[in-house]
Design an enzyme around this catalytic site. Structure first.
Site, PDB file in Angstrom:
ATOM      1  N   GLU A 142       0.808  -1.226   0.000  1.00  0.00           N
ATOM      2  CA  GLU A 142       0.000   0.000   0.000  1.00  0.00           C
ATOM      3  C   GLU A 142       0.835   1.266   0.000  1.00  0.00           C
ATOM      4  O   GLU A 142       0.506   2.223  -0.694  1.00  0.00           O
ATOM      5  CB  GLU A 142      -0.916   0.047   1.236  1.00  0.00           C
ATOM      6  CG  GLU A 142      -2.044  -0.952   1.230  1.00  0.00           C
ATOM      7  CD  GLU A 142      -1.610  -2.343   1.632  1.00  0.00           C
ATOM      8  OE1 GLU A 142      -0.427  -2.516   1.964  1.00  0.00           O
ATOM      9  OE2 GLU A 142      -2.457  -3.238   1.610  1.00  0.00           O
ATOM     10  N   HIS A 211      -9.970  -4.606  10.821  1.00  0.00           N
ATOM     11  CA  HIS A 211     -10.749  -4.433   9.593  1.00  0.00           C
ATOM     12  C   HIS A 211     -12.004  -3.616   9.825  1.00  0.00           C
ATOM     13  O   HIS A 211     -12.915  -3.644   9.007  1.00  0.00           O
ATOM     14  CB  HIS A 211     -11.126  -5.805   9.008  1.00  0.00           C
ATOM     15  CG  HIS A 211      -9.958  -6.529   8.425  1.00  0.00           C
ATOM     16  ND1 HIS A 211      -9.008  -7.140   9.199  1.00  0.00           N
ATOM     17  CD2 HIS A 211      -9.576  -6.734   7.145  1.00  0.00           C
ATOM     18  CE1 HIS A 211      -8.096  -7.696   8.407  1.00  0.00           C
ATOM     19  NE2 HIS A 211      -8.416  -7.459   7.161  1.00  0.00           N
TER      20      HIS A 211
END
Lengths: 406, 385
Positions: A142, A211
């Site tokens: 990322e 998450h």
């Protein structure tokens, strides 16, 4: 250079849009078609909109002045209403697809966005249509691919970077803060970063602490960044298109639990304003400011409140940075009571900033302290019952309104 | 009792073997007989001389491999059913196919050595001594879970067995693991830490940062790439310019291992531990395979063919870790097929019992929402709404 913001204000089926809502903050709006026909609650206002070329054939950029169903003949008998029905993730895809077709500099990068079709299917089919160079499957890196997106944006490409889950973008925080946010400033205006960073965040169904993060609170201090949160298929598509067309870096917050919402959206092209809030339910007694998934908890609470005799005004703020203080202010001047309902954590959340902004600007109009309902300051637990208590539930919203209106 | 060395006559797994002179059929009393068995394939080394592919083991160990892997396999299959019954929610990443890595590693190390991994951690937890009730309870979000129901599938931990989790966002566990290794060196523990990651996470920058520092400081860190060839939906060759993960350490030596051969894994981990204690980091690449999709939300068949999946499992291709050990046990007459079947039945029962017990554990109390945010008694305020 394309000037954007063509705002088509097609009202949601049951919410008539008053004409004074046409002002869109700092954006120019030409009244060339203010002869907008008002037909069945539909209002289309056309502003100047030049299409950025680059050789792309504008896909019949037919802006029509009134959104009466011209396509009725083509529609099936079951489809006598104008527009087409789709799910939120499809609306996002439609927006993305339209922009990619219109402008060849728009590309998508992210994990499993290409061949796999996207982990939430937002990019399904795009790789087949546009090829591997425009829909790029990245490795799990990322920090790097966000940085690369920003770098390519510096030269004029318009990448749409997907974080498979917003939480993963924490790995790219340095890039987002220091490069995305600052480069336009530190270069004296030489470099623009027309990047869109998007992905699902929020508390889902027992996805675990890592998450279930809400990054809007972490990103909100970054100067130079714009943030919007979509909540319906209609605004998802409109905001996606607006974000891509924006010359500024925009973070588009989607929510894991909202991808399957279904709505009928217009067939004609429309782009929404990034800086504008959405009036969900006009009312008189209290202003409820919310965004993303909490909008639905608020509307659920609103049903109960209406039965109890209250008349809440519900505004989906949509623009998390900057706040649409015009819409919010108008509402506060009317109701004098504010409740903020957000999914961010209490400490340092969007609600905290919004509260400050309201106090700074509208203190004299308040009859009661601003209440803010936020998620608890805890990592999101896995167990379902605990997770429910982490986020704001409709019962709490009802109780808060009752307290405010005492 | 004289130990009889059985040597495999050829590389073919089902080749005839020299029987022990005692001619015993079922060896309950020769449990400690040392068998030297050849691994399926030789090891490949990067900047290091690989260990021998002859692995010493005993009938007892092979049987324990069998029953441990059967238990892990059964647990994962049961988790699949529980997920479909919506008793497990959210994300659930299953390890079936990869059991040999967990089991082989445990056979080579002690509970003083550390293990850390990402979210595919149920079997690793079991290998570290976690029990089924704790595992299933955690998966179902109950109080008896190893994280009291607050972590979920991706957040299993076991401190007393040096199991450091259980991590959702991949890559981050590797610097953590190197940090554990740092502490082990700092405290002169004579132990090592295995930091596991997948072929997807192998492309994370933080791995290389941690590896560089570990090499500079000679830390007893062993980076283990569980290469199951797919990072969710992306095949390794589409994510890595060089999918030779054991070579990616460049100046750090590496070993490529057949990760579906428990004995090979054991040998490699033993070798790596000795190396790391003396010299610093080393990379192990375990060539393995997962039968399920990336997680329960992924069918696993959009980016791989069903033929590929069944091809890996088929007994004739001998890659399935449990089948391989079964064949070894049968070929060496360690136990009859019926005993192995009994073990599998027993394992099924253990799993069913554990699930029943886990279901009886209650959901966490509301007050649990606020516990363990901070360490108690240190002055942090908790604000209730």
């Amino acid at each position: 250079m394309a000037s954007l913001q063509m705002a088509a204000l097609l009202s949601a089926p049951s919410t008539p849009v008053p004409s004074d809502r046409v002002r869109l903050g700092a954006l120019r709006l030409s009244a060339s078609s203010s002869s907008a026909a008002r037909n069945g609650g539909a209002l289309v206002v056309r502003s100047e909109a030049k299409v950025s070329g680059g050789g792309a054939s504008a896909r019949g950029l037919s802006l029509i002045t009134h959104a009466v169903a011209e396509k009725a003949a083509a529609a099936s008998s079951a489809d006598s209403k104008p527009g087409h029905e789709l799910l939120l993730f499809e609306a996002l895809r439609e927006g993305l697809d339209e922009e990619m077709e219109r402008d060849p500099t728009v590309c998508v990068m992210g994990e499993d966005v290409g061949h796999y079709g996207g982990s939430y299917k937002v990019t399904k089919g795009l790789a087949t249509k546009y090829g591997d160079l425009r829909v790029l499957d990245t490795p799990i890196a990322e920090n790097s691919f966000t940085g690369m997106g920003i770098g390519s944006a510096m030269t004029g490409l318009r990448p749409v970077v997907e974080g498979m889950n917003m939480g993963f973008l924490l790995l790219a925080y340095n890039q987002i803060s220091n490069n995305c946010g600052m480069l336009h400033y530190t270069s004296g205006g030489q470099f623009k970063i027309p990047i869109v960073i998007r992905g699902p965040g929020g508390v889902g169904r027992q996805l675990g602490a890592e998450h279930s993060q809400r990054l809007e609170s972490y990103f909100q201090s970054i100067p130079g960044l714009q943030m919007v949160a979509c909540s319906t298929p209609y605004n998802a598509k409109g905001l996606m298109k607006a974000a891509i067309r924006s010359e500024n870096p925009v973070v588009l917050f989607e929510h894991v639990l909202l991808y399957n919402l279904k709505e009928r959206i217009p067939d004609e092209e429309y782009v929404l304003s990034l800086e504008e809030a959405e009036m969900v339910r006009p009312g008189e007694h209290v202003t409820i400011l919310t965004y993303s998934r909490m909008r639905y908890h608020v509307m659920q609470a609103a049903k109960t409140l209406v039965n109890k005799g209250y008349d809440p005004e519900v505004i989906d703020i949509r623009s998390l940075k900057p706040f649409d203080l015009y819409t919010i202010g108008n509402s506060i001047k009317k109701t004098h009571r504010v409740l903020i309902v957000e999914e961010c954590m209490r400490t340092g959340g969007i609600g905290a900033s919004l509260r400050s902004a309201i106090i700074d600007n509208f203190w004299d109009y308040l009859d009661a302290p601003i209440l803010c309902l936020s998620s608890q300051d805890v990592p999101t637990p896995y167990a379902g019952t605990l997770e429910n208590w982490t986020v704001v539930q409709p019962e709490q919203i009802v109780a808060a309104v009752e307290q405010l209106c005492k | 009792m004289a130990a009889a060395l059985l040597r495999r006559a050829s590389t073919s797994p089902s080749a005839c073997l020299l029987r022990p002179l005692s001619g015993r059929l079922f060896s309950s009393s020769s449990d400690e007989t040392v068998l030297s068995i050849e691994t399926s394939v030789p090891f490949t080394g990067h900047k290091i001389e690989p260990p021998s592919r002859m692995v010493d083991t005993t009938p007892k160990e092979l049987l324990s491999f069998f029953s441990d892997m059967a238990l892990m396999r059964r647990m994962e299959i049961a988790a699949d059913s529980l997920y479909k019954a919506k008793l497990i929610r959210g994300f659930c990443h299953l390890y079936d196919g990869q059991e040999a890595v967990a089991v082989g590693m445990e056979a080579a190390i002690t509970k003083a050595d550390g293990i850390i991994t990402a979210y595919r951690d149920h079997c690793t937890f079991l290998g570290r001594g976690g029990n089924l009730v704790q595992a299933f309870s955690e998966l179902m979000g109950r109080q008896a879970g190893c994280s009291n129901g607050k972590g979920g599938s991706m957040h299993f931990y076991k401190k007393d067995a040096s199991f450091y989790g259980g991590h959702g966002i991949v890559g981050a566990q590797v610097p953590l693991g190197c940090g554990v290794a740092f502490a082990q060196k700092y405290n002169k523990e004579g132990a090592v830490t295995f930091a596991l990651y997948g072929d997807g996470a192998a492309n994370q920058g933080q791995l290389f940062e941690a590896l560089n520092i570990s090499a500079l400081w000679d830390l007893p860190a062993i980076l283990v790439c569980e290469n199951n060839h797919y990072g969710m939906g992306t095949a390794e060759w589409r994510a890595a310019k060089s999918p030779a993960y054991y070579k990616r350490g460049d100046y750090v030596p590496g070993l490529k291992v057949d990760g579906m051969d428990a004995l090979a894994v054991k040998q490699a981990c033993k070798f790596a531990k000795e190396y790391a204690l003396a010299n610093g980091p080393i990379i192990l690449e375990m060539d393995t395979y997962r039968y399920h999709g990336h997680s329960m939300s992924d069918p696993g068949s959009t980016y791989r063919t069903r033929d590929e999946i069944s091809g890996v499992r088929q007994v004739s291709r001998e890659r399935d870790p449990i089948e391989r050990v079964r064949k070894l046990i049968l070929a060496h007459d360690i136990a009859p097929a019926s005993e192995l079947k009994d073990i599998e039945k027993e394992v099924r029962k253990q799993v069913d019992d554990a699930i029943a017990q886990a279901k009886e554990s209650p959901m966490p109390d509301a007050s649990e929402l606020f516990t363990n945010v901070y360490v108690k008694g240190y002055g942090a305020e908790v604000i209730y709404l």
